[in-house]
Enzyme design. Structure first.
Site, PDB file in Angstrom:
ATOM      1  N   LYS A 166      -4.159   6.786  -1.315  1.00 46.03           N
ATOM      2  CA  LYS A 166      -3.296   6.487  -0.201  1.00 46.03           C
ATOM      3  C   LYS A 166      -2.226   7.734   0.564  1.00 46.03           C
ATOM      4  O   LYS A 166      -1.300   7.851  -0.109  1.00 46.03           O
ATOM      5  CB  LYS A 166      -2.246   5.170  -0.878  1.00 46.03           C
ATOM      6  CG  LYS A 166      -2.983   4.013  -0.669  1.00 46.03           C
ATOM      7  CD  LYS A 166      -2.076   2.809  -1.050  1.00 46.03           C
ATOM      8  CE  LYS A 166      -0.943   2.246  -0.025  1.00 46.03           C
ATOM      9  NZ  LYS A 166      -1.625   1.646   0.886  1.00 46.03           N
TER      10      LYS A 166
HETATM   11  N1  PMP Z   1      -6.990  -0.789   2.452  1.00 51.16           N
HETATM   12  C1  PMP Z   1      -5.990  -0.337   3.057  1.00 51.16           C
HETATM   13  C2  PMP Z   1      -6.224   0.847   4.007  1.00 51.16           C
HETATM   14  C3  PMP Z   1      -4.659  -0.326   2.366  1.00 51.16           C
HETATM   15  O1  PMP Z   1      -3.708   0.447   3.035  1.00 51.16           O
HETATM   16  C4  PMP Z   1      -4.397  -1.456   1.628  1.00 51.16           C
HETATM   17  C5  PMP Z   1      -3.040  -1.826   1.093  1.00 51.16           C
HETATM   18  N2  PMP Z   1      -2.412  -0.647  -0.016  1.00 51.16           N
HETATM   19  C6  PMP Z   1      -5.430  -2.103   1.035  1.00 51.16           C
HETATM   20  C7  PMP Z   1      -6.898  -1.858   1.681  1.00 51.16           C
HETATM   21  C8  PMP Z   1      -5.323  -3.183  -0.070  1.00 51.16           C
HETATM   22  O2  PMP Z   1      -4.997  -2.714  -1.181  1.00 51.16           O
HETATM   23  P1  PMP Z   1      -4.141  -3.367  -2.229  1.00 51.16           P
HETATM   24  O3  PMP Z   1      -4.785  -4.559  -2.602  1.00 51.16           O
HETATM   25  O4  PMP Z   1      -4.248  -2.426  -3.393  1.00 51.16           O
HETATM   26  O5  PMP Z   1      -2.690  -3.432  -1.803  1.00 51.16           O
END
Ligand code: PMP
Length: 321
Positions: A166
């Site tokens: 991220k």
């Molecule tokens: N894809 C992206 C690009 C994201 O930013 C997120 C949010 N973190 C997710 C998927 C979903 O991830 P998570 O379930 O860990 O929040």
């Protein structure tokens, strides 16, 4: 300095480089490397109020991913803090702000040092902000589903940038895709990768129900390894649903019996149409809603099988001090 406009997006303090500072004092220098070159990493975590009070959902996994993102960006966060320290800092910040249900945003970024792309003498700063945050794609969307469209932007190819971390700079493209979707009257965009395969939403993973099986694009296909994604896959298998990580082509979006997004912010949001084509019979599908129920039971501490996914917070303790 102008503050975020939404009155809900506030709390009293933000954890910043080890201290609780007043919300309005959590400032950065304009020459911060991250502002110029996108060199930040972040997490999105939620704390839910359940029967036994507030608890953070899968805190350990989120902080683990936070450190992984730092490693990918070659940021020395692990020299400054341990994972346990940052987990503790998240809990303390929630308690300090007297919250039982909130969103948690850990952020690490390169600060001001020598100017230039090379991050020379740029200190690593870490902050953790918390604030009450409702359904990201709308309360109505959670119940009835949202209308989405395939984006004109592609998700970056695996050999160009890192989808599994991220990293702040990566979200510039996601932000453009979201602006495009909203400008055209959709709640969210679906990004295809550079080969035309379905990747994910701008901040969500995507699942399809096809022939009663649950399908989601595999890691390595330009998607983030979502923690909600992983949790849903575990719970679906517990319910006897076959889960397959499989390449998805665009037309599979139109063939799917059900479609939904998962994400910390988006939770489990049904998709009721793609590009104006209704998904299945339109509206939220039965498997989606059953999995959504499982998800909300788990985050609210009503699923004993997954009690270990929760880290309790006790704002009352701080308030009483
Ligand atoms: N894809 C992206 C690009 C994201 O930013 C997120 C949010 N973190 C997710 C998927 C979903 O991830 P998570 O379930 O860990 O929040």
């Amino acid at each position: 300095m102008p503050q975020p406009k939404s009155p809900e997006a506030r709390s009293e303090t933000i954890w910043f480089d080890g201290d609780q500072v007043a919300w309005e004092d959590a400032r950065v220098h304009v020459l911060s490397h991250a502002l110029h070159y996108g060199s930040s990493i972040f997490e999105g975590i939620r704390c839910y109020k359940g029967d036994k009070g507030g608890a953070v959902f899968r805190l350990r996994e989120h902080i683990e991913r936070f450190f992984f993102s730092a490693r990918v960006l070659r940021m020395d966060m692990d020299k400054l803090y341990t994972q346990e320290q940052l987990e503790r800092a998240c809990v303390t910040t929630i308690e300090q702000n007297g919250l039982e249900e909130c969103y948690i945003r850990p952020l690490a970024f390169r600060g001001a040092g020598a100017m230039g792309v090379l991050p020379k003498d740029c200190p690593t700063h870490v902050s953790i902000a918390v604030w009450p945050w409702g359904a990201y794609l709308g309360a109505d969307g959670l119940r009835n589903g949202i209308d989405v469209a395939v984006s004109s932007y592609n998700k970056f190819a695996p050999n160009t940038f890192f989808a599994l971390a991220k990293i702040g700079g990566a979200y510039v493209m996601g932000s453009l895709a979201k602006i495009e979707a909203v400008r055209h009257g959709y709640a969210e965009g679906i990004l295809l990768d550079t080969e035309g395969r379905v990747a994910e939403g701008t901040g969500e993973n995507i699942f399809a129900v096809l022939d009663g099986r649950l399908i989601t694009p595999p890691l390595g296909h330009s998607v983030l390894g979502g923690i909600t994604r992983k949790s849903l896959m575990i719970m679906a298998k517990e319910d006897g649903i076959e889960v397959v990580e499989q390449t998805m082509s665009r037309e599979m979006l139109y063939m799917a019996e059900e479609l939904f997004f998962t994400g910390t912010a988006a939770e489990v949001t049904p998709i009721r149409s793609v590009d104006g084509i209704p998904v299945g019979k339109g509206g939220a599908g039965p498997i989606t809603l059953a999995l959504q129920d499982r998800f909300f039971a788990a985050v609210r501490g009503q699923d004993p099988r997954h009690a270990d996914w929760l880290t309790p917070v006790s704002p009352a303790v701080v308030a009483a001090e």
